[in-house]
Design a protein around this motif. Structure first.
Motif, mmCIF file in Angstrom:
data_model
loop_
_atom_site.group_PDB
_atom_site.id
_atom_site.type_symbol
_atom_site.label_atom_id
_atom_site.label_comp_id
_atom_site.label_asym_id
_atom_site.label_seq_id
_atom_site.Cartn_x
_atom_site.Cartn_y
_atom_site.Cartn_z
ATOM 1 N N TYR A 1 0.847 -1.205 0.000
ATOM 2 C CA TYR A 1 0.000 0.000 0.000
ATOM 3 C C TYR A 1 0.880 1.251 0.000
ATOM 4 C CZ TYR A 1 -4.294 -2.683 0.708
ATOM 5 O OH TYR A 1 -5.365 -3.533 0.530
ATOM 6 N N SER B 1 1.130 3.443 2.050
ATOM 7 C CA SER B 1 1.747 3.651 3.371
ATOM 8 C C SER B 1 3.077 2.907 3.482
ATOM 9 C CB SER B 1 0.809 3.118 4.461
ATOM 10 O OG SER B 1 0.628 1.718 4.287
ATOM 11 N N PHE C 1 3.073 -0.392 3.680
ATOM 12 C CA PHE C 1 2.740 -1.683 4.295
ATOM 13 C C PHE C 1 2.611 -2.769 3.229
ATOM 14 C CE2 PHE C 1 -0.158 -4.892 5.947
ATOM 15 C CZ PHE C 1 0.494 -5.222 7.123
ATOM 16 N N ALA D 1 1.034 -5.866 2.263
ATOM 17 C CA ALA D 1 -0.128 -6.671 2.673
ATOM 18 C C ALA D 1 -0.126 -8.054 2.038
ATOM 19 C CB ALA D 1 -1.423 -5.936 2.318
ATOM 20 N N PRO E 1 -6.857 -14.709 10.251
ATOM 21 C CA PRO E 1 -7.247 -13.729 11.265
ATOM 22 C C PRO E 1 -7.401 -12.317 10.692
ATOM 23 C CG PRO E 1 -4.910 -14.210 11.445
ATOM 24 C CD PRO E 1 -5.440 -15.106 10.356
ATOM 25 N N ASN E 2 -7.862 -11.395 11.501
ATOM 26 C CA ASN E 2 -7.956 -9.985 11.107
ATOM 27 C C ASN E 2 -6.627 -9.498 10.576
ATOM 28 O OD1 ASN E 2 -10.565 -9.118 11.741
ATOM 29 N ND2 ASN E 2 -10.070 -9.075 13.918
ATOM 30 N N GLY E 3 -6.700 -8.785 9.440
ATOM 31 C CA GLY E 3 -5.489 -8.149 8.927
ATOM 32 C C GLY E 3 -4.555 -9.091 8.176
ATOM 33 N N ALA E 4 -4.984 -10.334 7.949
ATOM 34 C CA ALA E 4 -4.100 -11.313 7.289
ATOM 35 C C ALA E 4 -3.854 -10.968 5.822
ATOM 36 C CB ALA E 4 -4.711 -12.711 7.392
ATOM 37 N N GLY E 5 -4.812 -10.266 5.198
ATOM 38 C CA GLY E 5 -4.669 -9.905 3.785
ATOM 39 C C GLY E 5 -5.729 -10.525 2.885
ATOM 40 N N LYS E 6 -6.761 -11.098 3.489
ATOM 41 C CA LYS E 6 -7.802 -11.796 2.701
ATOM 42 C C LYS E 6 -8.525 -10.833 1.768
ATOM 43 C CE LYS E 6 -9.959 -13.166 6.465
ATOM 44 N NZ LYS E 6 -9.126 -12.456 7.481
ATOM 45 N N THR E 7 -8.993 -9.699 2.325
ATOM 46 C CA THR E 7 -9.732 -8.730 1.499
ATOM 47 C C THR E 7 -8.819 -8.126 0.438
ATOM 48 O OG1 THR E 7 -11.230 -8.221 3.308
ATOM 49 C CG2 THR E 7 -11.075 -6.565 1.571
ATOM 50 N N THR E 8 -7.591 -7.850 0.816
ATOM 51 C CA THR E 8 -6.641 -7.306 -0.165
ATOM 52 C C THR E 8 -6.488 -8.292 -1.318
ATOM 53 O OG1 THR E 8 -5.451 -6.138 1.584
ATOM 54 C CG2 THR E 8 -4.272 -6.460 -0.494
ATOM 55 N N GLU F 1 -16.299 -12.388 3.602
ATOM 56 C CA GLU F 1 -16.941 -12.585 4.914
ATOM 57 C C GLU F 1 -18.468 -12.575 4.813
ATOM 58 O OE1 GLU F 1 -15.177 -10.839 8.367
ATOM 59 O OE2 GLU F 1 -13.251 -10.730 7.365
#
Ligand code: ATP
Length: 235
Positions: free
Chosen positions: A14, A16, A18, A20, A39-46, A160
């Motif tokens: 990204y 920033s 980061f 991902a 888990p949260n923030g793992a990169g699934k949505t990305t 999700e």
């Protein structure tokens, strides 16, 4: 079985800075229900957003049904349906209008028989003339799925699909997802829960900190986890 999605060395950094996605390689067989579990923030949505061409990759390639998602975006996009995590529906629109309008956006000719089938399969037929604001959260999510199926995609992404729904609705969503097999679409969904991946998917890819750490047939993964599955907490 042939892959409908082939991902090679996919990176996303990204603005920033980061990172991902860190060099993802993944093949998804045609006709599978595939769960990205992590888990949260793992990169699934990305990962989903890059594969759907919504977010640009920093490096790597993605082919969807033989089309390169970057160089051949229009063709690839018309083969993809996406149900994002957030509900994006117009409160005053009816169920029927929402779904048939979405088909029109893809330049597809009107096909009321297809819209009728989708609405019936998702138990929305009786509500076709209802405004979306009158529907429950679970029903609105079904409308989002109907909308995503309106243009007859080959691949359906569900980010999700049970976020924010209670236990009962969660179980009914599991059934809905399994029933989508009848539409002949390959399904890629994301979840935080091992039990949910087990209920819905044929194959599970575990995502952690921007990497795919494991891909297994569901039964093989469950056998490997054995008793540990009862205590595994991925959240
Ligand atoms: P969740 O299960 O919570 O939805 P996820 O596995 O889908 O999480 P992502 O939403 O893909 O994870 O986020 C992966 C990482 O990338 C997170 O650390 C997130 O903060 C970061 N991230 C996501 N979008 C951006 C952005 N636009 N700019 C910078 N960082 C981002």
């Amino acid at each position: 079985m042939a892959s409908i999605i082939s991902i090679r060395n996919l990176e996303k950094r990204y603005d920033s800075g980061f990172r991902a996605l860190k060099g993802i390689d993944l093949d998804i067989p045609d006709g599978d229900i595939f769960a990205l579990l992590g888990p949260n923030g793992a990169g699934k949505t990305t990962l989903i957003n890059v594969v759907c061409g919504i977010v640009n990759a920093s490096a790597g390639t993605v082919e969807a049904a033989g089309h390169n998602i970057i160089s051949d975006y229009r063709a690839a996009r018309s083969l993809i349906g996406l149900v994002p995590q957030e509900l994006t529906t117009d409160a005053f629109e009816t169920v029927w209008a929402t779904v048939s309008f979405s088909r029109g956006l893809f330049g597809k000719p009107k096909n009321p028989a297809h819209i009728e089938k989708v609405l019936k399969d998702l138990s929305l037929w009786d509500k076709r003339n209802n405004m979306l604001m009158t529907l429950s959260g679970g029903m609105k999510r079904r409308v989002m799925i109907a909308k995503a199926l309106s243009h007859e995609p080959k691949i359906l992404f569900l980010d999700e699909p049970t976020a924010g729904v209670d236990v009962e609705l969660r179980r009914s969503m599991w059934e809905v997802v399994r029933s989508l097999r009848e539409h002949g679409v390959t399904i890629i969904l994301t979840t935080h829960y091992l039990e949910e991946a087990e209920q819905m998917a044929d194959r599970i890819g575990v995502v952690n900190a921007g990497e795919i750490v494991l891909v297994e047939q569901k039964h093989e993964l469950m056998a490997k986890l054995g008793e540990k599955r009862l205590t595994l907490q991925l959240e």
